[in-house]
Design a protein around this motif. Structure first.
Motif, PDB file in Angstrom:
ATOM      1  N   UNK A  76       0.810  -1.224   0.000  1.00 49.23           N
ATOM      2  CA  UNK A  76       0.000   0.000   0.000  1.00 49.23           C
ATOM      3  C   UNK A  76       0.834   1.260   0.000  1.00 49.23           C
ATOM      4  N   UNK A  77       2.161   1.090  -0.149  1.00 52.94           N
ATOM      5  CA  UNK A  77       3.034   2.269  -0.050  1.00 52.94           C
ATOM      6  C   UNK A  77       3.388   2.805  -1.430  1.00 52.94           C
ATOM      7  N   UNK A  78       3.682   4.107  -1.476  1.00 51.56           N
ATOM      8  CA  UNK A  78       4.099   4.726  -2.732  1.00 51.56           C
ATOM      9  C   UNK A  78       5.325   5.597  -2.490  1.00 51.56           C
ATOM     10  N   UNK A  79       6.176   5.706  -3.500  1.00 47.06           N
ATOM     11  CA  UNK A  79       7.344   6.582  -3.470  1.00 47.06           C
ATOM     12  C   UNK A  79       7.797   6.860  -4.891  1.00 47.06           C
ATOM     13  N   UNK A  92       2.914   5.165   3.529  1.00 51.00           N
ATOM     14  CA  UNK A  92       1.809   4.217   3.424  1.00 51.00           C
ATOM     15  C   UNK A  92       0.525   4.959   3.046  1.00 51.00           C
ATOM     16  N   UNK A  93       0.272   5.095   1.740  1.00 55.44           N
ATOM     17  CA  UNK A  93      -0.906   5.813   1.248  1.00 55.44           C
ATOM     18  C   UNK A  93      -2.187   5.044   1.587  1.00 55.44           C
ATOM     19  N   UNK A  94      -2.139   3.725   1.519  1.00 52.79           N
ATOM     20  CA  UNK A  94      -3.344   2.923   1.823  1.00 52.79           C
ATOM     21  C   UNK A  94      -3.791   3.163   3.262  1.00 52.79           C
ATOM     22  N   UNK A  95      -2.830   3.173   4.197  1.00 53.06           N
ATOM     23  CA  UNK A  95      -3.178   3.383   5.615  1.00 53.06           C
ATOM     24  C   UNK A  95      -3.716   4.798   5.839  1.00 53.06           C
ATOM     25  N   UNK A  96      -3.072   5.784   5.203  1.00 52.37           N
ATOM     26  CA  UNK A  96      -3.501   7.180   5.373  1.00 52.37           C
ATOM     27  C   UNK A  96      -4.933   7.367   4.882  1.00 52.37           C
ATOM     28  N   UNK A  97      -5.278   6.753   3.755  1.00 48.97           N
ATOM     29  CA  UNK A  97      -6.633   6.897   3.220  1.00 48.97           C
ATOM     30  C   UNK A  97      -7.643   6.054   3.983  1.00 48.97           C
ATOM     31  N   UNK A  98      -7.198   4.890   4.435  1.00 47.98           N
ATOM     32  CA  UNK A  98      -8.090   4.037   5.231  1.00 47.98           C
ATOM     33  C   UNK A  98      -8.538   4.775   6.488  1.00 47.98           C
ATOM     34  N   UNK A  99      -7.602   5.483   7.145  1.00 45.44           N
ATOM     35  CA  UNK A  99      -7.924   6.254   8.355  1.00 45.44           C
ATOM     36  C   UNK A  99      -8.992   7.309   8.072  1.00 45.44           C
ATOM     37  N   UNK A 100      -8.893   7.968   6.923  1.00 44.50           N
ATOM     38  CA  UNK A 100      -9.792   9.088   6.639  1.00 44.50           C
ATOM     39  C   UNK A 100     -11.096   8.670   5.972  1.00 44.50           C
ATOM     40  N   UNK A 101     -11.067   7.602   5.173  1.00 47.45           N
ATOM     41  CA  UNK A 101     -12.286   7.179   4.459  1.00 47.45           C
ATOM     42  C   UNK A 101     -13.060   6.097   5.217  1.00 47.45           C
ATOM     43  N   UNK A 102     -12.350   5.419   6.145  1.00 43.03           N
ATOM     44  CA  UNK A 102     -12.936   4.287   6.860  1.00 43.03           C
ATOM     45  C   UNK A 102     -13.442   3.206   5.893  1.00 43.03           C
ATOM     46  N   UNK A 103     -12.624   2.974   4.860  1.00 45.67           N
ATOM     47  CA  UNK A 103     -12.918   1.923   3.870  1.00 45.67           C
ATOM     48  C   UNK A 103     -11.621   1.141   3.617  1.00 45.67           C
ATOM     49  N   UNK A 104     -11.728  -0.141   3.224  1.00 49.75           N
ATOM     50  CA  UNK A 104     -10.523  -0.832   2.763  1.00 49.75           C
ATOM     51  C   UNK A 104      -9.991  -0.133   1.510  1.00 49.75           C
ATOM     52  N   UNK A 105      -8.669   0.027   1.411  1.00 48.06           N
ATOM     53  CA  UNK A 105      -8.070   0.787   0.304  1.00 48.06           C
ATOM     54  C   UNK A 105      -7.013  -0.051  -0.398  1.00 48.06           C
TER      55      UNK A 105
END
Ligand SMILES: [Zn+2]
Length: 317
Positions: A76-79, A92-105
């Motif tokens: 889930x990471x990007x660079x 970790x973009x997936x974790x950052x978006x999961x926290x804010x959207x409350x959806x699996x990313x």
């Protein structure tokens, strides 16, 4: 099954809500140019919410979110994405978006996401092994092998634009020499035109650019200059077509692909004749007889990456 897909570009972020094979919500926002990573993440959340609003849905009505992003994606990471603020250093973009959207990313490279979209719902439908090539500012590539995205050992597969088609050839925006992108990418073509003008070669390219009020030679600027019979632009486009033909044929020779999908700003603007000429440039280099590969136009346009990201989100649900 409903999912939301986001395509993060250097200029715009697109989002769609996908319900089975139909898009039922659409949104677009400018990608922030400053404010760092947090501003970009906020924009991704907003554009996803805009698309959900457009579909008349709450977040709870979708089972997951997908994101296509520039750069190299591992898990889930990007660079390594220098054209988006704060995305050059890995996080970790997936974790950052999961926290804010409350959806699996689910996160993927943007061209890989576009390849997933074209494979399922666009020009590559019905084929298991495809290469998707986007010719725009640069030249991007995405691979689907056996019907699934092929991302390589380190997330870096599909860099079609940096296939070397001429040893010691033209300098590429990546800093190396002889890559496909050094001949076929719009940025490289504009730089080559600037060098030719400095050496005394006449062209209407920059006059057309000023006339259209553009600060860059866009795909539309190249098209108009070509239509006005500009010899330098015709030569640059010829060289780009030859490079694409050699690069595509080499990839087909390596992987025995069924379909190659060609899209992106320059390919879209120059249309059918460009596609036909790339196909003609490819044919002499094909090794397998009879050649069975088909070269087709991308069908999903600007939303292809977002559609592919939404399709990828189905796997995390
Ligand atoms: Zn390169």
């Amino acid at each position: 099954m409903r999912t939301v897909g986001i395509d993060l570009g250097g200029t715009n972020a697109y989002a769609v809500v996908l319900d089975d094979d139909r898009t039922i919500g659409h949104a677009k926002r400018r990608t922030p140019t400053d404010g760092g990573r947090n501003e970009v993440i906020k924009t991704l959340v907003k554009v996803a919410d805009d698309a959900l609003d457009d579909a008349g849905l709450e977040r709870t009505a979708v089972v997951g979110a997908g994101v296509g992003t520039p750069g190299i994606v591992i898990g889930g990471t990007v660079g390594n994405a220098s054209n988006v603020p704060g995305f050059d250093e890995r996080f970790d973009l997936a974790a950052a978006l999961h926290d804010r959207l409350d959806l699996p990313v689910r996160v993927a490279n943007d061209v890989t996401a576009a390849a997933v979209g074209e494979h399922a719902l666009g020009g590559g439908r019905g084929a298991d092994d495809i290469l998707v090539v986007f010719v725009g500012t640069g030249v991007g590539g995405g691979l689907m092998l056996g019907g699934v995205p092929f991302e390589g050992s380190h997330g870096g597969a599909g860099e079609f634009g940096h296939l070397v088609i001429r040893q010691g050839g033209a300098v590429c925006p990546c800093g190396r020499r002889g890559c496909v992108e050094a001949y076929a990418g719009r940025r490289a073509m504009e730089l080559a035109a600037e060098r030719a003008v400095a050496a005394g070669t006449p062209t209407v390219l920059f006059e057309v650019m000023d006339g259209k009020g553009k600060s860059r030679a866009t795909s539309g600027v190249f098209k108009t200059a070509l239509e006005r019979g500009d010899e330098l632009v015709a030569d640059l486009i010829d060289d780009g077509i030859a490079a694409l033909g050699a690069g595509i044929a080499s990839t087909v020779n390596l992987l025995d692909l069924e379909v190659v999908v060609l899209g992106g700003g320059l390919a879209d603007k120059l249309g059918e004749s460009y596609l036909a000429r790339v196909e003609a440039a490819m044919r002499p280099h094909l090794f397998l007889e009879p050649p069975r590969v088909r070269l087709v136009a991308a069908m999903l346009g600007d939303e292809g990456g977002a559609v592919g990201a939404a399709l990828l989100a189905r796997n995390v649900a």
